[in-house]
Enzyme design. Sequence first.
Site, PDB file in Angstrom:
ATOM      1  N   ARG A  21       1.618 -24.965 -23.867  1.00 40.18           N
ATOM      2  CA  ARG A  21       2.988 -25.436 -24.124  1.00 40.18           C
ATOM      3  C   ARG A  21       3.858 -25.313 -22.885  1.00 40.18           C
ATOM      4  O   ARG A  21       4.586 -26.246 -22.507  1.00 40.18           O
ATOM      5  CB  ARG A  21       3.590 -24.636 -25.282  1.00 40.18           C
ATOM      6  CG  ARG A  21       5.071 -24.877 -25.553  1.00 40.18           C
ATOM      7  CD  ARG A  21       5.521 -23.970 -26.694  1.00 40.18           C
ATOM      8  NE  ARG A  21       6.941 -24.080 -26.952  1.00 40.18           N
ATOM      9  CZ  ARG A  21       7.878 -23.370 -26.335  1.00 40.18           C
ATOM     10  NH1 ARG A  21       7.519 -22.500 -25.381  1.00 40.18           N
ATOM     11  NH2 ARG A  21       9.149 -23.503 -26.643  1.00 40.18           N
ATOM     12  N   ALA A  22       3.784 -24.156 -22.231  1.00 40.81           N
ATOM     13  CA  ALA A  22       4.613 -23.917 -21.046  1.00 40.81           C
ATOM     14  C   ALA A  22       4.234 -24.861 -19.906  1.00 40.81           C
ATOM     15  O   ALA A  22       5.105 -25.396 -19.213  1.00 40.81           O
ATOM     16  CB  ALA A  22       4.473 -22.465 -20.603  1.00 40.81           C
ATOM     17  N   ASP A 128     -10.090  -9.393 -21.474  1.00 39.86           N
ATOM     18  CA  ASP A 128     -10.711  -8.300 -20.709  1.00 39.86           C
ATOM     19  C   ASP A 128      -9.794  -7.716 -19.634  1.00 39.86           C
ATOM     20  O   ASP A 128     -10.039  -6.601 -19.168  1.00 39.86           O
ATOM     21  CB  ASP A 128     -12.002  -8.792 -20.055  1.00 39.86           C
ATOM     22  CG  ASP A 128     -13.000  -9.321 -21.068  1.00 39.86           C
ATOM     23  OD1 ASP A 128     -13.007  -8.820 -22.201  1.00 39.86           O
ATOM     24  OD2 ASP A 128     -13.768 -10.240 -20.724  1.00 39.86           O
ATOM     25  N   GLN A 255     -10.797  -9.182 -31.977  1.00 41.47           N
ATOM     26  CA  GLN A 255      -9.893  -8.892 -30.852  1.00 41.47           C
ATOM     27  C   GLN A 255      -9.498 -10.156 -30.091  1.00 41.47           C
ATOM     28  O   GLN A 255      -8.541 -10.133 -29.306  1.00 41.47           O
ATOM     29  CB  GLN A 255     -10.568  -7.912 -29.893  1.00 41.47           C
ATOM     30  CG  GLN A 255     -10.837  -6.553 -30.511  1.00 41.47           C
ATOM     31  CD  GLN A 255     -11.917  -5.786 -29.763  1.00 41.47           C
ATOM     32  OE1 GLN A 255     -11.633  -5.050 -28.840  1.00 41.47           O
ATOM     33  NE2 GLN A 255     -13.167  -5.972 -30.165  1.00 41.47           N
TER      34      GLN A 255
END
Length: 333
Positions: A21-22, A128, A255
């Site tokens: 989006r940015a 990570d 995660q």
Amino acid sequence: MKKIAVFTSGTDAPGMNACIRAAVRSANYYGLKTYGILRGYEGMINGDIIEMDDLSVSNIIQKGGTILKCSGSSAFKTKEGRLKAYENLKEHGIDGLIAIGGNGTFKGAEVFYNEFKVPCVGIPATIDNNLVGTDFTIGYDTAVNTALNAIDRLRDTADSHERVFFIEVMGRDTGFIAIWSAIAGGADLAILPERKKSIHEIAQIFKHNPKNTSPSHIIIVAEETDVNRAQVVADEVQKFLPELDTRVSTLGHIQRGGEPSAADRVLACQLGLGAVEGLLSGKKNDMVGIINENIHYTPFSICTTKKKPIKKEILKMIDILSGKHHSYSLNVN
């Protein structure tokens, strides 16, 4: 530069959509025509390229995953595959690329630039947090909070049944998720790739530490590729202390999913804008990151070859606050 394309590659990370989006809205702000490439390098080879505008990225900032999808590409590892990708970009008149991903994504972009001179700015998006050139990568904060949420719940069970829980978190070959979630979760030990200690020595912590009065314990274990690492540690420790009531919980891919945290959304916005401005300023083969709250550009050749260390101060913190004075890495040998 008039036309750019953005794509996500490698594995997904929370905040990728906020970054897309940015990047799209920043490019439109600067008068650039913007495209999205579906399924990373594979989509580049197959010509899966779509136009994007402000409307196409509305209402995605809060969503996990990536609307552009991720995919590995064995074809892109060949000269023929990369040539086909270049021809598709040329057909659309694309002058520059924004690659959202991790180490493997940037290696591919570096080779592609060296062969065809298509400028590319990479955005670090991996849970990570293992890339030099930025304090944090997109997705890391969300992954830590997801792990922490699970740790807090498992602690309730550990206390109730007076058990030792070995909780495996992701991180590939680094212990960033493990060390941060261990500190935030008040874990007794963190077993990391960055430190070497034998299973026997870890077991002695339970056996001889006079401060070790609690019957329940939380041990955070950083994963190891293709190995159920937490189970290995638990089994080996129990050989020395068979009286321990142990359980193993592997958190796995949860995660990588879910709504990105506020920190990841803001970071994604900063780096998306930074990537567009980097291309416009002449950056060609670099990753954009944030170091000490400032935008910083690092060549792919550095990002993909240097290993990001865990700061000694952080390792010291887990040593002190755990009360065990050790933060260990598994070394079964």
